[in-house]
Design a protein around this motif. Sequence first.
Motif, PDB file in Angstrom:
ATOM      1  N   ASP A 183      15.146  -7.131  -5.859  1.00  0.00           N
ATOM      2  CA  ASP A 183      14.699  -6.740  -4.792  1.00  0.00           C
ATOM      3  C   ASP A 183      15.268  -5.314  -4.675  1.00  0.00           C
ATOM      4  O   ASP A 183      14.784  -4.031  -4.048  1.00  0.00           O
ATOM      5  CB  ASP A 183      14.963  -7.436  -3.528  1.00  0.00           C
ATOM      6  N   GLU A 184      16.389  -4.863  -5.070  1.00  0.00           N
ATOM      7  CA  GLU A 184      17.200  -3.698  -5.020  1.00  0.00           C
ATOM      8  C   GLU A 184      16.441  -2.667  -5.903  1.00  0.00           C
ATOM      9  O   GLU A 184      16.293  -1.444  -5.299  1.00  0.00           O
ATOM     10  CB  GLU A 184      18.632  -3.994  -5.515  1.00  0.00           C
ATOM     11  N   THR A 185      16.084  -2.997  -7.165  1.00  0.00           N
ATOM     12  CA  THR A 185      15.115  -2.091  -7.830  1.00  0.00           C
ATOM     13  C   THR A 185      13.740  -1.656  -7.399  1.00  0.00           C
ATOM     14  O   THR A 185      13.404  -0.398  -7.286  1.00  0.00           O
ATOM     15  CB  THR A 185      15.021  -2.529  -9.212  1.00  0.00           C
ATOM     16  N   ILE A 186      13.398  -2.728  -6.647  1.00  0.00           N
ATOM     17  CA  ILE A 186      11.904  -2.324  -6.076  1.00  0.00           C
ATOM     18  C   ILE A 186      11.958  -1.866  -4.795  1.00  0.00           C
ATOM     19  O   ILE A 186      11.244  -0.702  -4.569  1.00  0.00           O
ATOM     20  CB  ILE A 186      11.390  -3.750  -5.522  1.00  0.00           C
ATOM     21  N   ASP A 187      13.045  -1.810  -4.120  1.00  0.00           N
ATOM     22  CA  ASP A 187      13.431  -0.977  -2.792  1.00  0.00           C
ATOM     23  C   ASP A 187      13.655   0.607  -3.218  1.00  0.00           C
ATOM     24  O   ASP A 187      13.214   1.390  -2.807  1.00  0.00           O
ATOM     25  CB  ASP A 187      14.499  -1.805  -2.269  1.00  0.00           C
ATOM     26  N   ALA A 188      14.619   0.671  -4.267  1.00  0.00           N
ATOM     27  CA  ALA A 188      14.657   1.918  -4.590  1.00  0.00           C
ATOM     28  C   ALA A 188      13.364   2.688  -5.473  1.00  0.00           C
ATOM     29  O   ALA A 188      13.388   3.612  -4.947  1.00  0.00           O
ATOM     30  CB  ALA A 188      15.784   1.901  -6.092  1.00  0.00           C
ATOM     31  N   LEU A 189      12.538   2.127  -6.330  1.00  0.00           N
ATOM     32  CA  LEU A 189      11.196   2.573  -6.509  1.00  0.00           C
ATOM     33  C   LEU A 189      10.584   2.756  -5.361  1.00  0.00           C
ATOM     34  O   LEU A 189       9.931   3.964  -5.277  1.00  0.00           O
ATOM     35  CB  LEU A 189      10.636   1.533  -7.253  1.00  0.00           C
ATOM     36  N   SER A 190      10.333   2.019  -4.412  1.00  0.00           N
ATOM     37  CA  SER A 190       9.579   2.355  -3.311  1.00  0.00           C
ATOM     38  C   SER A 190      10.016   3.287  -2.400  1.00  0.00           C
ATOM     39  O   SER A 190       9.234   4.351  -2.005  1.00  0.00           O
ATOM     40  CB  SER A 190       9.303   0.883  -2.360  1.00  0.00           C
ATOM     41  N   VAL A 245       0.355   1.022  -4.709  1.00  0.00           N
ATOM     42  CA  VAL A 245       1.490   1.025  -5.709  1.00  0.00           C
ATOM     43  C   VAL A 245       2.819   1.159  -5.185  1.00  0.00           C
ATOM     44  O   VAL A 245       3.729   0.837  -5.970  1.00  0.00           O
ATOM     45  CB  VAL A 245       1.182   1.587  -7.098  1.00  0.00           C
ATOM     46  N   TRP A 246       3.008   1.667  -4.030  1.00  0.00           N
ATOM     47  CA  TRP A 246       4.449   1.849  -3.654  1.00  0.00           C
ATOM     48  C   TRP A 246       4.924   1.011  -2.568  1.00  0.00           C
ATOM     49  O   TRP A 246       6.144   0.943  -2.219  1.00  0.00           O
ATOM     50  CB  TRP A 246       4.147   3.275  -2.914  1.00  0.00           C
ATOM     51  N   CYS A 247       4.005   0.086  -2.459  1.00  0.00           N
ATOM     52  CA  CYS A 247       4.186  -1.049  -1.636  1.00  0.00           C
ATOM     53  C   CYS A 247       5.481  -1.991  -2.238  1.00  0.00           C
ATOM     54  O   CYS A 247       4.911  -2.373  -3.267  1.00  0.00           O
ATOM     55  CB  CYS A 247       3.193  -1.784  -0.993  1.00  0.00           C
ATOM     56  N   PRO A 248       6.206  -2.400  -1.599  1.00  0.00           N
ATOM     57  CA  PRO A 248       7.330  -3.424  -2.312  1.00  0.00           C
ATOM     58  C   PRO A 248       6.505  -4.332  -2.875  1.00  0.00           C
ATOM     59  O   PRO A 248       6.762  -5.135  -3.824  1.00  0.00           O
ATOM     60  CB  PRO A 248       8.534  -3.697  -1.326  1.00  0.00           C
ATOM     61  N   GLU A 249       5.705  -5.204  -1.924  1.00  0.00           N
ATOM     62  CA  GLU A 249       4.715  -6.393  -2.301  1.00  0.00           C
ATOM     63  C   GLU A 249       3.937  -6.208  -3.590  1.00  0.00           C
ATOM     64  O   GLU A 249       3.817  -7.096  -4.459  1.00  0.00           O
ATOM     65  CB  GLU A 249       4.022  -6.651  -1.312  1.00  0.00           C
ATOM     66  N   ILE A 250       3.626  -5.135  -3.691  1.00  0.00           N
ATOM     67  CA  ILE A 250       2.676  -4.763  -4.813  1.00  0.00           C
ATOM     68  C   ILE A 250       3.591  -4.494  -6.294  1.00  0.00           C
ATOM     69  O   ILE A 250       3.382  -5.044  -7.285  1.00  0.00           O
ATOM     70  CB  ILE A 250       1.731  -3.458  -4.741  1.00  0.00           C
ATOM     71  N   LEU A 251       4.638  -3.560  -5.795  1.00  0.00           N
ATOM     72  CA  LEU A 251       5.641  -3.551  -7.212  1.00  0.00           C
ATOM     73  C   LEU A 251       6.234  -4.869  -7.534  1.00  0.00           C
ATOM     74  O   LEU A 251       6.232  -4.823  -8.834  1.00  0.00           O
ATOM     75  CB  LEU A 251       6.861  -2.419  -6.566  1.00  0.00           C
ATOM     76  N   ARG A 252       6.456  -5.688  -6.694  1.00  0.00           N
ATOM     77  CA  ARG A 252       6.859  -6.916  -7.304  1.00  0.00           C
ATOM     78  C   ARG A 252       5.837  -7.878  -8.097  1.00  0.00           C
ATOM     79  O   ARG A 252       6.033  -8.460  -9.221  1.00  0.00           O
ATOM     80  CB  ARG A 252       7.048  -8.027  -6.155  1.00  0.00           C
ATOM     81  N   ARG A 253       4.457  -7.508  -7.699  1.00  0.00           N
ATOM     82  CA  ARG A 253       3.368  -8.203  -8.518  1.00  0.00           C
ATOM     83  C   ARG A 253       3.324  -7.449  -9.986  1.00  0.00           C
ATOM     84  O   ARG A 253       3.040  -8.023 -10.837  1.00  0.00           O
ATOM     85  CB  ARG A 253       2.171  -8.224  -7.758  1.00  0.00           C
TER      86      ARG A 253
END
Length: 186
Positions: A28-35, A7-15
């Motif tokens: 992408d900015e939010t995904i990167d920050a979450l990761s 769940v911490w992978c950007p690919e999975i967070l996008r899904r």
Amino acid sequence: MMLENFVWCPEILRRLSRHVSDGRCLSDETIDALSKSRFLMTGYSRCKYLAMALYDLKVHSGNGPEYEFDGKMYDAVKLYNVMIEKYTGIAPTTGSFAAASWFHLLMGYDAGYYGYIYSETYAADLFSQFEELSLEDRSVIDCDLGRKYREMILSPGATLDGATMRRNFLGRDASKDAFTRRDLTK
């Protein structure tokens, strides 16, 4: 613990972040920050975990109601607070006793809390096989590797010991490298 890594992978967070109505996902900015937030305060968290593990060992190996630590005697409440402050550098809230809500301490682990760090280490080692795919610009969701994980780790269950299952999946003995690399470089 191993599956939590996905769940911490950007690919999975996008899904996972796709909106049900329009399919938009987080930026992408939010995904990167979450990761990246996954390892926020890792140093403090590890120190607190280790302090709690040492406390667990201390109270389960002593006779109580007082315990010796650093040449002084403490009751269980004071001991916890002293150990947390010593190993994290941050004093617990005055008047609190966080260990009273720490379920593991009384549920039969009996000086076994330290084992979580091993679990995290093994989980990181197993997940490193999936991470290698992303380094090759491949999806961490890989049918072949997922099947191998299912067959080598999940399916045998308690019919094989953990070390054998890990070795079968990894093709080598366990290593702490993925765990230490993850914590030191993120």
